[in-house]
Design a protein around this motif. Sequence first.
Motif, PDB file in Angstrom:
ATOM      1  N   SER C 147    -116.523  34.693  21.106  1.00 52.54           N
ATOM      2  CA  SER C 147    -115.243  35.386  20.934  1.00 52.54           C
ATOM      3  C   SER C 147    -115.460  36.791  20.421  1.00 52.54           C
ATOM      4  O   SER C 147    -114.827  37.745  20.892  1.00 52.54           O
ATOM      5  N   ALA C 148    -116.367  36.945  19.441  1.00 53.31           N
ATOM      6  CA  ALA C 148    -116.621  38.274  18.888  1.00 53.31           C
ATOM      7  C   ALA C 148    -117.147  39.201  19.977  1.00 53.31           C
ATOM      8  O   ALA C 148    -116.704  40.359  20.113  1.00 53.31           O
ATOM      9  N   ALA C 149    -118.091  38.701  20.771  1.00 49.06           N
ATOM     10  CA  ALA C 149    -118.651  39.527  21.838  1.00 49.06           C
ATOM     11  C   ALA C 149    -117.567  39.910  22.849  1.00 49.06           C
ATOM     12  O   ALA C 149    -117.495  41.051  23.312  1.00 49.06           O
ATOM     13  N   PHE C 150    -116.721  38.948  23.147  1.00 51.58           N
ATOM     14  CA  PHE C 150    -115.658  39.191  24.119  1.00 51.58           C
ATOM     15  C   PHE C 150    -114.694  40.266  23.610  1.00 51.58           C
ATOM     16  O   PHE C 150    -114.282  41.159  24.353  1.00 51.58           O
ATOM     17  N   LEU C 151    -114.362  40.178  22.326  1.00 50.49           N
ATOM     18  CA  LEU C 151    -113.454  41.174  21.744  1.00 50.49           C
ATOM     19  C   LEU C 151    -114.075  42.571  21.808  1.00 50.49           C
ATOM     20  O   LEU C 151    -113.382  43.560  22.049  1.00 50.49           O
ATOM     21  N   LEU C 152    -115.396  42.634  21.600  1.00 50.75           N
ATOM     22  CA  LEU C 152    -116.056  43.939  21.681  1.00 50.75           C
ATOM     23  C   LEU C 152    -115.961  44.509  23.097  1.00 50.75           C
ATOM     24  O   LEU C 152    -115.725  45.703  23.285  1.00 50.75           O
ATOM     25  N   VAL C 153    -116.141  43.632  24.088  1.00 51.96           N
ATOM     26  CA  VAL C 153    -116.024  44.093  25.473  1.00 51.96           C
ATOM     27  C   VAL C 153    -114.598  44.588  25.734  1.00 51.96           C
ATOM     28  O   VAL C 153    -114.385  45.645  26.341  1.00 51.96           O
ATOM     29  N   MET C 154    -113.631  43.848  25.220  1.00 53.81           N
ATOM     30  CA  MET C 154    -112.237  44.288  25.383  1.00 53.81           C
ATOM     31  C   MET C 154    -112.016  45.667  24.763  1.00 53.81           C
ATOM     32  O   MET C 154    -111.370  46.532  25.343  1.00 53.81           O
ATOM     33  N   LEU C 155    -112.598  45.824  23.591  1.00 51.20           N
ATOM     34  CA  LEU C 155    -112.454  47.109  22.893  1.00 51.20           C
ATOM     35  C   LEU C 155    -113.045  48.222  23.756  1.00 51.20           C
ATOM     36  O   LEU C 155    -112.433  49.283  23.943  1.00 51.20           O
ATOM     37  N   GLY C 156    -114.240  47.947  24.299  1.00 52.84           N
ATOM     38  CA  GLY C 156    -114.907  48.939  25.135  1.00 52.84           C
ATOM     39  C   GLY C 156    -114.096  49.279  26.374  1.00 52.84           C
ATOM     40  O   GLY C 156    -114.110  50.420  26.845  1.00 52.84           O
ATOM     41  N   MET C 157    -113.375  48.298  26.898  1.00 49.86           N
ATOM     42  CA  MET C 157    -112.596  48.544  28.111  1.00 49.86           C
ATOM     43  C   MET C 157    -111.202  49.074  27.792  1.00 49.86           C
ATOM     44  O   MET C 157    -110.382  49.249  28.699  1.00 49.86           O
ATOM     45  N   SER C 162    -103.998  47.303  19.237  1.00 42.69           N
ATOM     46  CA  SER C 162    -103.470  47.288  17.875  1.00 42.69           C
ATOM     47  C   SER C 162    -104.518  46.779  16.893  1.00 42.69           C
ATOM     48  O   SER C 162    -105.366  45.945  17.253  1.00 42.69           O
ATOM     49  N   PRO C 163    -104.494  47.259  15.644  1.00 45.99           N
ATOM     50  CA  PRO C 163    -105.431  46.746  14.626  1.00 45.99           C
ATOM     51  C   PRO C 163    -105.198  45.274  14.301  1.00 45.99           C
ATOM     52  O   PRO C 163    -106.064  44.626  13.712  1.00 45.99           O
ATOM     53  N   TRP C 164    -104.043  44.746  14.655  1.00 45.47           N
ATOM     54  CA  TRP C 164    -103.815  43.299  14.488  1.00 45.47           C
ATOM     55  C   TRP C 164    -104.938  42.478  15.139  1.00 45.47           C
ATOM     56  O   TRP C 164    -105.196  41.340  14.778  1.00 45.47           O
ATOM     57  N   ALA C 165    -105.603  43.109  16.108  1.00 47.89           N
ATOM     58  CA  ALA C 165    -106.640  42.399  16.861  1.00 47.89           C
ATOM     59  C   ALA C 165    -107.770  41.916  15.968  1.00 47.89           C
ATOM     60  O   ALA C 165    -108.533  41.033  16.348  1.00 47.89           O
ATOM     61  N   LEU C 166    -107.887  42.527  14.761  1.00 47.38           N
ATOM     62  CA  LEU C 166    -108.903  42.045  13.820  1.00 47.38           C
ATOM     63  C   LEU C 166    -108.699  40.568  13.507  1.00 47.38           C
ATOM     64  O   LEU C 166    -109.638  39.834  13.227  1.00 47.38           O
ATOM     65  N   LEU C 167    -107.437  40.149  13.539  1.00 45.37           N
ATOM     66  CA  LEU C 167    -107.135  38.741  13.253  1.00 45.37           C
ATOM     67  C   LEU C 167    -107.372  37.838  14.464  1.00 45.37           C
ATOM     68  O   LEU C 167    -107.269  36.622  14.372  1.00 45.37           O
ATOM     69  N   ALA C 168    -107.704  38.470  15.602  1.00 48.34           N
ATOM     70  CA  ALA C 168    -107.878  37.660  16.814  1.00 48.34           C
ATOM     71  C   ALA C 168    -109.090  36.749  16.692  1.00 48.34           C
ATOM     72  O   ALA C 168    -109.108  35.638  17.223  1.00 48.34           O
ATOM     73  N   LEU C 169    -110.138  37.222  15.968  1.00 50.08           N
ATOM     74  CA  LEU C 169    -111.335  36.392  15.842  1.00 50.08           C
ATOM     75  C   LEU C 169    -111.071  35.101  15.064  1.00 50.08           C
ATOM     76  O   LEU C 169    -111.338  34.012  15.568  1.00 50.08           O
ATOM     77  N   PRO C 170    -110.520  35.217  13.823  1.00 51.23           N
ATOM     78  CA  PRO C 170    -110.186  33.965  13.142  1.00 51.23           C
ATOM     79  C   PRO C 170    -109.181  33.116  13.912  1.00 51.23           C
ATOM     80  O   PRO C 170    -109.277  31.872  13.910  1.00 51.23           O
ATOM     81  N   ALA C 171    -108.260  33.765  14.605  1.00 45.67           N
ATOM     82  CA  ALA C 171    -107.279  32.985  15.378  1.00 45.67           C
ATOM     83  C   ALA C 171    -107.992  32.209  16.481  1.00 45.67           C
ATOM     84  O   ALA C 171    -107.709  31.028  16.713  1.00 45.67           O
TER      85      ALA C 171
END
Lengths: 272, 311, 279
Positions: C147-157, C162-171
């Motif tokens: 999930s963390a790696a995936f979120l990084l790819v999303m960030l790159g793309m 939104s900064p709310w996305a920080l909570l996406a990992l625990p979610a």
Amino acid sequence: MTRTTIPASRSTGVVVGPVRATWLSVESHWLWYRRNWRSSAFSTFLGPVLFLLAMGFGFGSQVRPGAATGGLSYVEHLVPALLVTTAIQNANFDSTYAVFSAFKWSKTYWGAVATPLTPGQVFAGQLTWNALRLGASLAVFLAVAGLLGALTGPAVLWAWVFALLAGTAFSAVVVAWTATRRTDSAFNGLFRFVVMPMTLFTGAFFPMSDLPSWTWPLAWITPAWHGIELSRGAAFGTLGPVALLGHVAYLSALVVVGAVLGRRYFTRRLAV
Amino acid sequence: MTTVDLPLVRASGLTKHFGDFEAVRGIDVEVRRGEAFGFLGPNGAGKSSTMRMVACTSPRTGGDLRVLGMDPDVDGPRIRSRIGVVPQEDNLDTELTARQNLEVYGRYFGLSRAHVRSKAVELLDFAQLADRADHEVEPLSGGMKRRLTIARSLVNDPDLLLLDEPTTGLDPQARHLLWDRLFRLKQSGVTLIITTHYMDEAEQLCDRLVVMDGGRIAAEGSPQDLIARHSTREVLELRFAPGDQDAVVPVVTPLADRVEVLPDRLLLYTADGDGVLDAVHARGVRPLSSLVRRSSLEDVFLRLTGRTLVD
Amino acid sequence: MTHTRERAVSRRGSGLVLRIVPPGLYSGRGGVIVERALVVNRRAWLAIVSGFFEPVLFLLSLGVGFGQLVSEVAGPGGQPLSYATFVAPALLAASAMNGAVYDATFNIFFKFKYARLYDAMLATPMGPLDIAIGEISWALLRGGLYSAAFLLVMLGMGLILSPWALLALPAALLVAFAFAAVGMAATTFMRSWQDFDLVQLAVLPMFLFSTTFFPLSVYPAGVRVVVQVTPLYQAVELLRGLTTGHVTWAALGNVAYFAVMAATGVVVAGRRLAGLLLK
């Protein structure tokens, strides 16, 4: 001099010809299937239909017909290609885990080659069986697509022929490769790095022209791309004779290469 | 024309290599019609490799081999159509029923549906599995699966039946039941070739056997022959408290024809076990326990190879 | 006496769980399972790393390919989103589900039935609940990395708005935990591998229809309710809200949904395992 055999035999066993031997092997797969069909019914028959509903109708509802869909609705444009990717995905399990198990887990191949059957005939039986299963599952898929009104006309039936050819080509090569595997660890990789990209990036869901041009040659070597070109071209009447011959020749060559290698690898593995 | 007395299996100088490893290093064997022939030896002796060559599922590396008078390299399928094979590891289709296993297998031998159907009934009966006929194989016990594998190997009424370690891993009751079935087959005239590393099995079943070790044949004969030739009539086994054994060896050695020193006991080979035991006591040696028994194939093997069979 | 004291010591710190679980089921050593998994997978790291590529391939194909076909989709709250932005968080949710379910069903069933691994473990002080918790933790550890790696790819793309996305990992971890717990409970009911097609029967339709690839508005009103009660829909809603910044009180409802799901799964799995293993 005549052959020196031991004359008084009470054994009832005889050697059957290669075609009949292959059929006997198919027959045993069929018997197994009749008992165990439930274990694959969902992934073989229902799964592809759900895929059609979700991607064809659901996602398709967001797509306006245009150049990318040949002026058709998305789902009509998708069906012939989805038939091909379904063939490849269905062939994948039957050509990897099912074959590997017969070598290593259930060891049923080893039982078969202790009879008059040869390793080559066991391979031929497996491949024929895989093709028959593909043919059946694709026919069901096509029928359901027809009921849902996603077919453009009788020419789509050609898609069945070409999807079956592409699936069998893939299966022949993969069955041969599986016969060389000592563990099942590579099958996940095959799915992730070959089957999935082959499903997504060979033009079934969106035109390959959206992808960078360096990826195209990778698609051109896959049976999926050739199958999709054939099956869409035939269904929508856009296939020229040269393209037809070229694609069919490539897929047939894959079948032959897979068959030759498969025979060799089965013999190497089972007669040691 | 050839004679009827031709041996069912004749191997001379037979070898099998796997890469650099020489599993079978030139063996000569003849198996005659109607006999029960055994390959006895520890794991890795080359028994299974030999069996697989005879079964025509493994090409030989060198030497000559004739099975049922034919060359496996040329006539593999023809030979296989007339033999039955019980492999070391069961390879039944565990997702089919017992009956279906027999029927499918029979079909491979070119038998008609009607024939395999009635044959399956007969064989299930023979294997005492009639009440499990339509059960899936998976949950059957080890002994039942083994019996089914043997039944399966009989589906073509073979002239020659090959059994690779038929009772390894079975409990004593299951073994005795299996021996009984094999004995019946032998009585009915089926030629048997059996590999085993169990002495009692070889003694029970085999008319003639070879002892294999390291890919070679160390001795050949009937069980009684081999014992008479390579061992004494009786054996005295002595056990001592840990550490005491070494000191005793020089004392007892002159008393017997031969002494084998095992990690946990001494074996004294002699014609008169009780007499030697008395002599041992007379010299003030006090073992923890002692046992006088008849010589067995285990002793032959120990004599020939310097090792026990099952380590 | 000494024996009892040792047990008590080894159980210290496992507080609450011990009060609800009968003794013998749990020794507080689930971590050993994770250690074992690390040792086993040291050799299979390629398979682990490759698991990450699957959702990324999907994301790429959706970003470049599907995105060309569909320019805009109505996101949460109705604001228009690019297709990739719409679908990326849904893929994150789906891969959390897939990974967790795979680990908790196929993987555990194989060890349970064929490798007989757990029989050996239960011959030690470990209890069935140690196994359940250990296996789920390992599944989560893997899932968390993906999930963390995936979120990084999303960030790159540029797909995170939104900064709310920080909570996406625990979610995503919570989602994975709930699926793993229920998956494991389901596994204890499986008789043979043939039943696993039923797992597909549950997972694939959710993957395809829980507003992963197209918005809820595609469905007729009656069907919408059915879609909305599925766990994957809840997960997609939660994660899509976080990565696009459309966070409402409904998110707490999603979280509660998974908390209940996880608790139910753990309790059922523990009970069933005890029955199956401690015969």
